[in-house]
Write a protein that holds these residues in place. Sequence first.
Motif, short mmCIF file in Angstrom:
data_model
loop_
_atom_site.label_atom_id
_atom_site.label_comp_id
_atom_site.label_asym_id
_atom_site.label_seq_id
_atom_site.Cartn_x
_atom_site.Cartn_y
_atom_site.Cartn_z
N ASN A 1 27.68 -31.59 9.76
CA ASN A 1 27.70 -31.26 11.19
C ASN A 1 28.33 -29.90 11.45
OD1 ASN A 1 26.49 -32.95 13.14
ND2 ASN A 1 27.89 -34.61 12.59
N GLU A 2 29.34 -29.52 10.66
CA GLU A 2 29.97 -28.22 10.84
C GLU A 2 29.05 -27.08 10.43
OE1 GLU A 2 33.46 -28.53 8.48
OE2 GLU A 2 34.63 -29.60 10.03
N ILE B 1 23.76 -37.51 14.96
CA ILE B 1 24.42 -38.75 15.42
C ILE B 1 23.89 -39.98 14.66
CG2 ILE B 1 24.87 -37.83 17.72
CD1 ILE B 1 22.49 -39.42 18.70
N ARG C 1 29.30 -36.09 6.06
CA ARG C 1 28.79 -36.01 7.43
C ARG C 1 29.53 -34.92 8.21
NH1 ARG C 1 26.02 -38.88 11.24
NH2 ARG C 1 25.45 -40.47 9.72
N GLN C 2 30.84 -34.82 8.04
CA GLN C 2 31.60 -33.81 8.76
C GLN C 2 31.17 -32.40 8.33
OE1 GLN C 2 35.88 -34.24 8.49
NE2 GLN C 2 36.26 -32.23 9.42
N ILE D 1 19.55 -36.24 16.66
CA ILE D 1 20.59 -35.32 17.14
C ILE D 1 20.73 -35.44 18.66
CG2 ILE D 1 20.21 -33.66 15.29
CD1 ILE D 1 18.80 -31.86 17.45
N SER D 2 21.94 -35.20 19.12
CA SER D 2 22.16 -34.98 20.56
C SER D 2 22.04 -33.48 20.81
CB SER D 2 23.55 -35.48 20.97
OG SER D 2 24.55 -34.73 20.28
N GLU E 1 24.31 -26.17 21.29
CA GLU E 1 25.20 -27.19 20.74
C GLU E 1 24.40 -28.44 20.36
OE1 GLU E 1 28.42 -27.15 19.92
OE2 GLU E 1 28.32 -24.99 20.38
N CYS E 2 24.67 -28.95 19.18
CA CYS E 2 23.99 -30.18 18.76
C CYS E 2 24.89 -30.93 17.81
CB CYS E 2 22.66 -29.86 18.09
SG CYS E 2 22.84 -29.06 16.48
N GLU E 3 24.58 -32.21 17.62
CA GLU E 3 25.35 -33.03 16.68
C GLU E 3 24.42 -34.06 16.06
OE1 GLU E 3 29.34 -35.85 16.43
OE2 GLU E 3 28.65 -35.06 18.35
N CYS F 1 23.27 -25.84 12.34
CA CYS F 1 23.25 -25.04 13.56
C CYS F 1 21.82 -24.94 14.08
CB CYS F 1 23.78 -23.65 13.26
SG CYS F 1 23.77 -22.50 14.64
#
Length: 995
Positions: free
Chosen positions: A855-856, A995, A851-852, A676-677, A991-993, A859
């Motif tokens: 990510n949504e 990746i 994946r979308q 994750i970023s 905030e994270c994603e 948390c």
Amino acid sequence: MNNLTSLFLSQSYKDTWDDYNRSLTSETFPQWDYIILTASDENQAAGYRSQIESRKDFLPSGTHFAVIPDEGNVRVGSGGATLSVLRYIQKRETERRRVQEGSQAEDEVFDGLRILVIHSGGDSKRVPAYSALGKLFSPVPHKLPNGRSSTLFDEFLIAMSSVPSRIREGMLLLSGDVLLLFNPLQIDFSGRGAAAISFKENVETGKNHGVFLNSEDGNVKKFLHKQTVETLRQAGAVNVNDCVDIDTGAVIFSAEVLKALYLLISTEEKYFRYVNDRVRLSLYGDFLYPLAEDSTLETFFQEKPEGEFCPELTEARKAVWEALRPYRMKLLRLAPAKFIHFGTTREILKLMNGGVEDYKELEWSRKVNSSITGQTAGYNSVLSDRAVVGEGCYLEDSFVHSRAVVGNGVILSYLDIHDEVIPDHVVLHGLKQKNGKFVCRIYGVQDNPKESVLFGMDLEKRAGELGISEDELWGKREHTLWQAELYPECDGIQAAVKASLNLYEIFHNGGDLASWRKENRKSLCSGFHDADASAIIAWNKRMQELVQMDEIAKDIRQGKPVREVTDLEPLTKIQREWMEKRLNRADFSEAVRLNYYVGSALGSREGDKYIEDSFRTISEQILASAMKNLQYNENCRIVCEEHTVKLPLRVNWGGGWSDTPPICCETGGTVLNAAISLNGELPVEVTLVKIPEKKIVFDSRDMDVHGEFDTIEPLQRTGDPYDSFALQKACLLACGILPAQGGDLSEILERLGGGFEMHSEVTNVPKGSGLGTSSILSAACVKAVFEFMGISYSEADLYAHVLVMEQIMSTGGGWQDQVGGVTNGIKYITSTPGLNQQIKVQHIELKPETRQELNERFCLIYTGQRRLARNLLRDVVGRYVGNEPDSLFALNEIQKVAALMRFELERGNIDEFARLLNYHWELSQKVDAGSTNTLIDQIFLSIEDLIDAKMVCGAGGGGFLQVILKKGMSRNQVHSRLKEVFQDNPVDVWECEII
């Protein structure tokens, strides 16, 4: 025993045990003033005294214990021994009372005294293994409530501890080879004359013992000794249930009777007239007979004596008659009660192989303080799981090692058996002599040493067939097995065992007769008389200590939780030697657990040292494995002036802890995690810069440390977790830039093309985040060095070198963090068992919509607190090493969960993935209850209606939390809810994603 009798006696035993403990702790509880044992000679008496001394912490302090050997070390009969006891008490009490109270009449010394006498002076000819210490200290298949292995002596003391409260004064006399089980509350003795304690037994048992005939007024009318069943019936001694009042060997004498008996020996001349090996007065034949109502002097003179008929005996009997005839003996018929006679070797083997079941309500057992699996019976013994042992065997204070072969129906006593083959139906008994040598006596289980039989053969006849003369075996002694000089005296116990087996072979048409003839040999009798009693007690203690250690080893093999292991006292010399030998041949898993289990069983500082050794073993063996994989790279060169590597963090989903040594080393690991970023950045950064100086510089801005090195030795020192540059050093060794040993730094840097600086930092990530920062930094270092030095690598090479690096640092952690962050994406990571972990990484490809959605709905929440400085790794690994069932279940289950999570993600089922994440959170708390706390629980509770799943990041206890949002919920909603609850507290969404 029937159920009601068993339950009654079981409760009676509990009551007497409570009374015994009261006698140890209460000054007012009635207890024996004297407990006196009689012995056949001074050698046996010394052994008894040693046994008493070894129990001094478990004996009532208000009781005087004494051992009185037969006068002149010759057999004076049980009656003569009783008179010696009276003489001893009279002398001691006269002196004691003279000092304390002034002069007192001699005939009053027995007033007010409660005395217990146990007649235990026999040779134990029918059970020769118990001769040296006497049958009184023979084993009873019972573990006492305080954990000690019991003997007849211990059972006597406990069973009789309630009797002093039932008598005002007097002497209770017991036979040392008969155990009586009854409720002392049934004793009703007025204090005049005498009383015989009798139980009901079947007439078939009674014919082999003494039987009392009761009179109408409750006294003993007649004493019938070893009479036929017909005689007992004709005398009216058999009731409608075919039972008789058996003589238990227990009799109470009042103070008046004691005075009357003492008057027989009140002078030296009288004493030696009646206490000698020619008269041999009997307690049961000579002292009890005159007390029976129907006795006459004429029939008394005809009673079979303990020795031989002679004028001196006739004179003594006349004096005894005159002294005791005025008194009568009350018959105390106790029921329910049990009479257990420890008579022959055959009876003991029968008891240990089934008969003991009759006494299970008393918690008797076939295995007492023994490390034995299977059906073999044992007392203070160890049996290797790899030894071959036949049916119906009994081990007593013995150790049977892995290569031994033991036949059927064998008794082994006080022996170490290594690789010997023991034939069927024999007894082997080891005995150390006073001269330091050893004998091992072998004979058949069915043999009666009072007869001339060995291994079921006519000893005299078989010896003649072998050319062994009577003179060689007996000289002028009685021609019995007891007196036959058969057993070679050897320098060591193993040689003595081999010599005894050779004797067996000789009598079965084999063996080496010539070598047997050359040896100095002992008989059962002489071996007993020359035995070193202190060595027997020491051997017994040795076996108790070895049993404790071997039991722990077996507990480990059987997966018994460490919390159920019996506590240990500080290890003795024998136990420390056992540990050293065992650890020298133990594999990785056993060495880790042996130290951990022993340390846990010990507790305290000594235990902490062994637990420390357990964890040291893990790190040292893994480090040794890693060091073997180090390869010095002499071909690499610096290929650029400067190079930077940035890596993401990772979040753990499934299988956490399964990547941690020794878990992964023993079972393999299975982990699902993702890179994750954080706040749109890759926070882990390493930069390498070429410099002209011949030195290596380490700089860590986030740690605020800086170091410069122009010699190689400090760079090769690894394994110190407090070293500020442990990570950087480990990286250079793992990547082969520096050799593990030797070399010259200046020459190495010359070849590389110059010196270099290594800058490393983790930016904008709180300490103790749980996102794997320190391990990912290791990965960044390796990746940066490879690329800076022009070393080609595959993804697998990168993982392998990072793993070696972590092992060099000896952090004890696992491999999931560095693998999770070194490359992007969701990764399913597995390893097979082994010290040298081989990592297999599979990148999980998700459908774009999956994946979308992930990510949504994913948390990150920061708790605002750093993970607690707990000894977390040791807690978790300790529970695994200690075989805690909850932990083992959870550690196994979380690997399955990781596989199922992968499956659900690949088919796009985020809801099911969330359910599995929740289940993993439950399992994580079984592995480590400290993974959560009040704050974490409160955070999860405050957003419960917004989320489908929750989980800590990393080990938990602080740092970041991760949640899966319900469909339609947003991170902003979580943020608002957290701010409502926690306001200005740092608890918030980051905030994270993925990746």
